[in-house]
Structures are given as C-alpha cells and as structure tokens.
Design a protein around this motif. Structure first.
Motif, mmCIF file in Angstrom:
data_model
loop_
_atom_site.group_PDB
_atom_site.id
_atom_site.type_symbol
_atom_site.label_atom_id
_atom_site.label_comp_id
_atom_site.label_asym_id
_atom_site.label_seq_id
_atom_site.Cartn_x
_atom_site.Cartn_y
_atom_site.Cartn_z
ATOM 1 N N PHE A 1 0.839 -1.200 0.000
ATOM 2 C CA PHE A 1 0.000 0.000 0.000
ATOM 3 C C PHE A 1 0.874 1.251 0.000
ATOM 4 O O PHE A 1 0.622 2.202 -0.739
ATOM 5 N N ARG A 2 1.911 1.244 0.814
ATOM 6 C CA ARG A 2 2.800 2.406 0.898
ATOM 7 C C ARG A 2 3.452 2.693 -0.460
ATOM 8 O O ARG A 2 3.529 3.837 -0.890
ATOM 9 N N VAL A 3 3.922 1.647 -1.140
ATOM 10 C CA VAL A 3 4.537 1.833 -2.462
ATOM 11 C C VAL A 3 3.515 2.395 -3.446
ATOM 12 O O VAL A 3 3.817 3.330 -4.204
ATOM 13 N N LEU A 4 2.307 1.850 -3.435
ATOM 14 C CA LEU A 4 1.273 2.368 -4.340
ATOM 15 C C LEU A 4 0.964 3.825 -4.048
ATOM 16 O O LEU A 4 0.777 4.634 -4.976
ATOM 17 N N MET A 5 0.916 4.192 -2.781
ATOM 18 C CA MET A 5 0.651 5.592 -2.418
ATOM 19 C C MET A 5 1.784 6.507 -2.866
ATOM 20 O O MET A 5 1.544 7.625 -3.343
ATOM 21 N N VAL A 6 3.019 6.067 -2.731
ATOM 22 C CA VAL A 6 4.161 6.860 -3.202
ATOM 23 C C VAL A 6 4.029 7.100 -4.704
ATOM 24 O O VAL A 6 4.209 8.223 -5.193
ATOM 25 N N LEU A 7 3.715 6.050 -5.441
ATOM 26 C CA LEU A 7 3.550 6.194 -6.889
ATOM 27 C C LEU A 7 2.358 7.091 -7.237
ATOM 28 O O LEU A 7 2.442 7.922 -8.144
ATOM 29 N N ALA A 8 1.266 6.947 -6.504
ATOM 30 C CA ALA A 8 0.083 7.769 -6.761
ATOM 31 C C ALA A 8 0.371 9.250 -6.519
ATOM 32 O O ALA A 8 -0.080 10.107 -7.293
ATOM 33 N N MET A 9 1.130 9.540 -5.473
ATOM 34 C CA MET A 9 1.449 10.943 -5.159
ATOM 35 C C MET A 9 2.414 11.554 -6.180
ATOM 36 O O MET A 9 2.485 12.767 -6.308
ATOM 37 N N ALA A 10 3.147 10.718 -6.905
ATOM 38 C CA ALA A 10 4.101 11.204 -7.903
ATOM 39 C C ALA A 10 3.471 11.371 -9.290
ATOM 40 O O ALA A 10 4.081 11.983 -10.166
ATOM 41 N N GLU A 11 2.286 10.804 -9.484
ATOM 42 C CA GLU A 11 1.681 10.836 -10.819
ATOM 43 C C GLU A 11 1.518 12.263 -11.311
ATOM 44 O O GLU A 11 1.270 13.165 -10.529
ATOM 45 N N PRO A 12 1.687 12.459 -12.603
ATOM 46 C CA PRO A 12 1.773 11.445 -13.662
ATOM 47 C C PRO A 12 3.184 10.913 -13.915
ATOM 48 O O PRO A 12 3.369 10.044 -14.763
ATOM 49 N N ALA A 13 4.166 11.398 -13.192
ATOM 50 C CA ALA A 13 5.543 10.971 -13.426
ATOM 51 C C ALA A 13 5.796 9.590 -12.840
ATOM 52 O O ALA A 13 5.438 9.337 -11.694
ATOM 53 N N PRO A 14 6.442 8.699 -13.593
ATOM 54 C CA PRO A 14 6.871 7.427 -13.023
ATOM 55 C C PRO A 14 8.086 7.669 -12.127
ATOM 56 O O PRO A 14 8.720 8.727 -12.188
ATOM 57 N N LEU A 15 8.402 6.699 -11.284
ATOM 58 C CA LEU A 15 9.542 6.803 -10.373
ATOM 59 C C LEU A 15 10.488 5.633 -10.574
ATOM 60 O O LEU A 15 10.069 4.554 -10.985
ATOM 61 N N THR A 16 11.747 5.844 -10.208
ATOM 62 C CA THR A 16 12.705 4.741 -10.184
ATOM 63 C C THR A 16 12.526 3.988 -8.869
ATOM 64 O O THR A 16 12.022 4.557 -7.891
ATOM 65 N N PRO A 17 12.933 2.737 -8.822
ATOM 66 C CA PRO A 17 12.851 2.010 -7.552
ATOM 67 C C PRO A 17 13.587 2.710 -6.408
ATOM 68 O O PRO A 17 13.105 2.709 -5.274
ATOM 69 N N SER A 18 14.727 3.331 -6.681
ATOM 70 C CA SER A 18 15.436 4.017 -5.599
ATOM 71 C C SER A 18 14.679 5.250 -5.129
ATOM 72 O O SER A 18 14.695 5.570 -3.933
ATOM 73 N N ASP A 19 13.979 5.950 -6.029
ATOM 74 C CA ASP A 19 13.132 7.068 -5.616
ATOM 75 C C ASP A 19 11.991 6.574 -4.714
ATOM 76 O O ASP A 19 11.658 7.209 -3.715
ATOM 77 N N ILE A 20 11.408 5.448 -5.094
ATOM 78 C CA ILE A 20 10.323 4.869 -4.291
ATOM 79 C C ILE A 20 10.841 4.506 -2.908
ATOM 80 O O ILE A 20 10.200 4.814 -1.894
ATOM 81 N N ALA A 21 11.998 3.875 -2.856
ATOM 82 C CA ALA A 21 12.579 3.469 -1.566
ATOM 83 C C ALA A 21 12.801 4.683 -0.673
ATOM 84 O O ALA A 21 12.456 4.661 0.513
ATOM 85 N N GLU A 22 13.358 5.738 -1.229
ATOM 86 C CA GLU A 22 13.624 6.939 -0.430
ATOM 87 C C GLU A 22 12.334 7.560 0.085
ATOM 88 O O GLU A 22 12.221 7.902 1.256
ATOM 89 N N ARG A 23 11.342 7.669 -0.777
ATOM 90 C CA ARG A 23 10.078 8.300 -0.375
ATOM 91 C C ARG A 23 9.280 7.430 0.592
ATOM 92 O O ARG A 23 8.550 7.956 1.428
ATOM 93 N N ALA A 24 9.412 6.115 0.474
ATOM 94 C CA ALA A 24 8.683 5.206 1.366
ATOM 95 C C ALA A 24 9.439 4.950 2.664
ATOM 96 O O ALA A 24 8.882 4.378 3.598
ATOM 97 N N GLY A 25 10.705 5.334 2.714
ATOM 98 C CA GLY A 25 11.497 5.137 3.920
ATOM 99 C C GLY A 25 11.911 3.700 4.148
ATOM 100 O O GLY A 25 11.991 3.248 5.291
ATOM 101 N N VAL A 26 12.154 2.975 3.061
ATOM 102 C CA VAL A 26 12.592 1.584 3.151
ATOM 103 C C VAL A 26 13.826 1.392 2.273
ATOM 104 O O VAL A 26 14.207 2.279 1.516
ATOM 105 N N THR A 27 14.428 0.217 2.361
ATOM 106 C CA THR A 27 15.614 -0.054 1.551
ATOM 107 C C THR A 27 15.227 -0.371 0.111
ATOM 108 O O THR A 27 14.089 -0.753 -0.179
ATOM 109 N N ARG A 28 16.209 -0.252 -0.775
ATOM 110 C CA ARG A 28 15.966 -0.598 -2.180
ATOM 111 C C ARG A 28 15.653 -2.081 -2.328
ATOM 112 O O ARG A 28 14.820 -2.465 -3.158
#
Length: 174
Positions: free
Chosen positions: A59-86
């Motif tokens: 859910f957290r990953v989906l929310m990170v992606l939803a908040m970034a739309e319409p831009a896609p994110l790299t996995p490392s961007d997702i990790a940083e924004r979600a506060g988890v490791t790559r």
C-alpha cells in the motif's frame, strides 16, 4: 542469565542494567515503548488495506507512486520516499507487478534505469482502499487531543532529524 524472568521484557532498562551495569540506559524504556507502539499502530492500520489484497508495504509503495503521478519513479526514488531499503522495494515491486498493480519499463534514454508506474487496476484499488485507510488512521490518531498531536509531531520530527535519515543508508559493519 537471560530469560530467567519470563514475564520481564528482556530489553527493558532494568534487565539490561543487570547485564550491562555501566551503560546509561535512562531512555531505553522509552525507546522500546516507541518501537512497540509504532509496530502496533502500523499493524492495526495495515489491517485496513488487507481486504483490498494489499499489505502495508505494498500500500505504501502504491501511495508513493500515486502521489508522484503522472511521473513514473525509479525504484530508488520509491525506496527513499517510502522510507525503506531498495532491496525491500524490489520485493514489493515484484509482488505488485505480479498482481498487475504496477508496470516496470526501461527508461527511454538510459537503459540502466527502470521506471515504475501504477496500472489502472492499482488506481481503482487505491480509490477503494484509501478512504478505509484514512478512517483507520483517524480512528487511532483521534485518541490524541490537538495539543498532544502537535506535541507528538514535534517530538517525532526532532527524533527524525537526530537520525540523519538512516532509512536509506547502510549501517552494517562487517
């Protein structure tokens, strides 16, 4: 000897003081209470997205992606924004992709980079899950007064700043 008192938390200040008498353990009980509370609150709120086939992490990953739309994110961007490791994000993305909730594609000009975006199925799932998630958060957080909420937020910000943001740094020592 560890574990001789089954009812005592082996990580409590008094238990540790017996085994490590020279340590300054003034704040250790509070630290453990913070961890237990965070785990309990996260687990309770995570139950709100289970009916939608999601774990708290997914859910957290989906929310990170939803908040970034319409831009896609790299996995490392997702990790940083979600506060988890790559590595954690990689596993979450594998499951989300298998469930048809995210798409991975190569970057147009840099083939070393992967971009991740939501699918329509994920957007529909979030439209259903987010209101329930917010209700669950409000249910827990409404136990605090406005003043307590402000104070808690201030204290958490202070602790977070003291960490130098280690969520995306490797602190292992070999």
């Amino acid at each position: 000897m560890w574990g001789t008192h089954q009812t005592m938390d082996p990580m409590s200040e008094s238990a540790l003081a017996r085994h490590y008498p020279g340590l300054d353990l003034r704040f250790y009980d509070v630290f453990n209470a913070l961890l237990r509370t965070a785990h309990a609150v996260s687990g309770h709120i995570g139950l709100s997205v289970e009916p939608y086939g999601l774990s708290d992490g997914r859910f957290r990953v989906l929310m990170v992606l939803a908040m970034a739309e319409p831009a896609p994110l790299t996995p490392s961007d997702i990790a940083e924004r979600a506060g988890v490791t790559r590595a954690t994000v990689t596993g979450l993305l594998d499951g989300l992709e298998a469930a048809g909730l995210v798409e991975r594609r190569n970057h147009r000009t840099d083939r070393r980079r992967i971009l991740v975006s939501l699918t329509e199925t994920a957007r529909s799932r979030l439209d259903a899950a987010v209101p329930e998630h917010v209700k669950s958060v409000l249910g827990v957080m409404s136990t605090l007064s406005e003043d307590e909420h402000t104070q808690l937020r201030s204290l958490m910000d202070k602790l977070y700043q003291a960490t130098s943001h280690p969520a995306h740094t490797n602190v292992r020592k070999n």
